[in-house]
Enzyme design. Structure first.
Site, PDB file in Angstrom:
ATOM      1  N   GLY A   1      51.218  38.474  30.850  1.00 24.50           N
ATOM      2  CA  GLY A   1      50.322  39.204  30.206  1.00 24.50           C
ATOM      3  C   GLY A   1      49.999  38.777  28.561  1.00 24.50           C
ATOM      4  O   GLY A   1      49.476  39.496  27.864  1.00 24.50           O
ATOM      5  N   SER A   2      50.037  37.407  28.402  1.00 21.72           N
ATOM      6  CA  SER A   2      49.545  37.033  26.987  1.00 21.72           C
ATOM      7  C   SER A   2      48.376  37.088  26.664  1.00 21.72           C
ATOM      8  O   SER A   2      47.837  37.307  25.680  1.00 21.72           O
ATOM      9  CB  SER A   2      50.234  35.734  26.649  1.00 21.72           C
ATOM     10  OG  SER A   2      49.526  34.592  27.705  1.00 21.72           O
ATOM     11  N   ASN A   3      47.362  36.975  27.654  1.00 24.98           N
ATOM     12  CA  ASN A   3      45.740  37.159  27.575  1.00 24.98           C
ATOM     13  C   ASN A   3      45.600  38.637  27.384  1.00 24.98           C
ATOM     14  O   ASN A   3      44.668  38.949  26.676  1.00 24.98           O
ATOM     15  CB  ASN A   3      45.250  36.575  28.761  1.00 24.98           C
ATOM     16  CG  ASN A   3      45.085  35.136  28.671  1.00 24.98           C
ATOM     17  OD1 ASN A   3      44.044  34.763  27.695  1.00 24.98           O
ATOM     18  ND2 ASN A   3      45.795  34.372  29.453  1.00 24.98           N
TER      19      ASN A   3
ATOM     20  N   MET B   1      46.975  37.307  40.357  1.00 26.57           N
ATOM     21  CA  MET B   1      47.104  36.332  41.317  1.00 26.57           C
ATOM     22  C   MET B   1      46.662  36.517  42.737  1.00 26.57           C
ATOM     23  O   MET B   1      47.318  36.011  43.684  1.00 26.57           O
ATOM     24  CB  MET B   1      48.784  35.815  41.254  1.00 26.57           C
ATOM     25  CG  MET B   1      49.174  35.354  39.906  1.00 26.57           C
ATOM     26  SD  MET B   1      48.388  33.898  39.417  1.00 26.57           S
ATOM     27  CE  MET B   1      48.989  32.774  40.646  1.00 26.57           C
ATOM     28  N   ARG B   2      45.914  37.366  42.900  1.00 28.07           N
ATOM     29  CA  ARG B   2      45.313  37.695  44.298  1.00 28.07           C
ATOM     30  C   ARG B   2      43.654  37.333  44.141  1.00 28.07           C
ATOM     31  O   ARG B   2      43.175  37.923  43.180  1.00 28.07           O
ATOM     32  CB  ARG B   2      45.705  39.146  44.646  1.00 28.07           C
ATOM     33  CG  ARG B   2      47.262  39.209  44.824  1.00 28.07           C
ATOM     34  CD  ARG B   2      47.620  40.708  45.229  1.00 28.07           C
ATOM     35  NE  ARG B   2      49.006  40.625  45.267  1.00 28.07           N
ATOM     36  CZ  ARG B   2      49.758  40.269  46.291  1.00 28.07           C
ATOM     37  NH1 ARG B   2      49.141  40.097  47.664  1.00 28.07           N
ATOM     38  NH2 ARG B   2      51.107  40.274  46.437  1.00 28.07           N
TER      39      ARG B   2
ATOM     40  N   ASN C   1      37.024  36.474  34.957  1.00 24.74           N
ATOM     41  CA  ASN C   1      38.386  35.794  35.070  1.00 24.74           C
ATOM     42  C   ASN C   1      38.438  34.542  33.722  1.00 24.74           C
ATOM     43  O   ASN C   1      37.681  34.102  33.522  1.00 24.74           O
ATOM     44  CB  ASN C   1      38.661  35.416  36.343  1.00 24.74           C
ATOM     45  CG  ASN C   1      39.858  34.675  36.554  1.00 24.74           C
ATOM     46  OD1 ASN C   1      40.827  35.117  36.400  1.00 24.74           O
ATOM     47  ND2 ASN C   1      39.984  33.496  37.123  1.00 24.74           N
TER      48      ASN C   1
ATOM     49  N   HIS D   1      40.378  30.921  33.336  1.00 22.01           N
ATOM     50  CA  HIS D   1      41.075  29.786  34.161  1.00 22.01           C
ATOM     51  C   HIS D   1      41.409  28.644  33.283  1.00 22.01           C
ATOM     52  O   HIS D   1      40.604  28.212  32.365  1.00 22.01           O
ATOM     53  CB  HIS D   1      40.106  29.489  35.368  1.00 22.01           C
ATOM     54  CG  HIS D   1      40.691  28.249  36.087  1.00 22.01           C
ATOM     55  ND1 HIS D   1      41.564  28.469  37.055  1.00 22.01           N
ATOM     56  CD2 HIS D   1      40.665  26.981  36.034  1.00 22.01           C
ATOM     57  CE1 HIS D   1      42.197  27.442  37.623  1.00 22.01           C
ATOM     58  NE2 HIS D   1      41.599  26.289  36.993  1.00 22.01           N
TER      59      HIS D   1
HETATM   60  C1  GRF Z   1      46.590  32.184  32.269  1.00 24.08           C
HETATM   61  O1  GRF Z   1      46.723  30.751  32.153  1.00 24.08           O
HETATM   62  C2  GRF Z   1      45.085  32.277  32.942  1.00 24.08           C
HETATM   63  O2  GRF Z   1      44.141  31.115  32.645  1.00 24.08           O
HETATM   64  C3  GRF Z   1      45.298  32.167  34.338  1.00 24.08           C
HETATM   65  O3  GRF Z   1      46.654  32.766  34.468  1.00 24.08           O
HETATM   66  C4  GRF Z   1      47.445  32.810  33.303  1.00 24.08           C
HETATM   67  C5  GRF Z   1      47.777  34.111  32.938  1.00 24.08           C
HETATM   68  O4  GRF Z   1      48.757  34.038  31.690  1.00 24.08           O
HETATM   69  N1  GRF Z   1      44.408  32.748  35.152  1.00 24.08           N
HETATM   70  P1  GRF Z   1      48.995  35.310  30.894  1.00 24.08           P
HETATM   71  O5  GRF Z   1      49.729  36.467  32.015  1.00 24.08           O
HETATM   72  O6  GRF Z   1      47.817  36.003  30.411  1.00 24.08           O
HETATM   73  O7  GRF Z   1      50.082  34.902  29.875  1.00 24.08           O
END
Ligand code: GRF
Length: 194
Positions: A12-14, A93-94, A110, A112
């Site tokens: 969940g860092s994003n 992841m789905r 999303n 990526h």
């Molecule tokens: C990120 O690298 C994103 O690009 C990919 O999944 C990862 C999620 O990382 N889709 P986080 O859970 O937000 O740290």
């Protein structure tokens, strides 16, 4: 005000970067309404709690890479009930299927860890390292029926250094993600009429 629902399966860092940008006033006209995870103990749910954002674990069913139809129906219901206008995938992841795509046409985004269309799929930074590329990056894109596909909203380059390992490159890519995702959301929100 655009109400966002953030979906994630992992650390969940994003999600944290987005919630911090909202808290600090760098991202405005946006309300984090709900965080949803398909993983019971995913740290992303703890981050939602830390920022006092309503959060829920939705059991995915028995499939590995997508939701069971009943679970996807439930996801749509939960998001609609919360009044979510825009779905933000942050390490979810789905693969989302027809029910979600129909419920949120052009309203699912999303991030990526590559410059799409290069290196779709898993471990994109390892794919980039393996090819000997000197540059990779990050892409924010609309979600469609194909994996890591859909109209590109924003991209940022990330250099690959001679001594990079998968770990150091991934860390540099994630730093870029944490800057780009809030910026891209500001851009999307400006185009939405809600
Ligand atoms: C990120 O690298 C994103 O690009 C990919 O999944 C990862 C999620 O990382 N889709 P986080 O859970 O937000 O740290």
């Amino acid at each position: 005000m655009v109400r966002i629902g953030i979906l994630g399966s992992g650390k969940g860092s994003n999600c944290r970067a987005i919630l911090e940008a909202i808290r600090d006033g760098r991202l405005t006209s946006i309300e984090p309404t709900l965080v949803v995870s398909d993983v019971l103990e995913a740290p992303i749910l703890g981050i939602a709690r830390e920022f006092s954002v309503p959060n829920i674990y939705l059991p995915p069913g028995h499939f590995r890479t997508r939701l069971e139809p009943a679970a996807e129906k439930e996801l749509v219901a939960v998001l609609k009930e919360a009044g979510v206008d825009l779905v933000v995938l942050a390490g979810y992841m789905r693969v989302l299927k027809e029910q979600m795509l129909a419920a949120y046409p052009q309203r699912i985004v999303n991030i990526h860890p590559s410059l799409l269309p290069a290196f779709p799929g898993l471990q994109a930074w390892e794919q980039a390292l393996a090819t000997g590329a000197k540059v990779t990056g990050v892409t924010v894109h609309h979600v469609d029926a194909q994996i890591d596909h859909g109209a590109i909203i924003a991209q940022r380059e990330v250099p690959i250094l001679a001594d990079d390992t998968a770990t150091t490159l991934h860390a540099r890519i994630q730093e870029a993600e944490h800057e780009l995702y809030p910026e891209a959301l500001a851009k999307i929100v400006a185009t939405l009429n809600t």
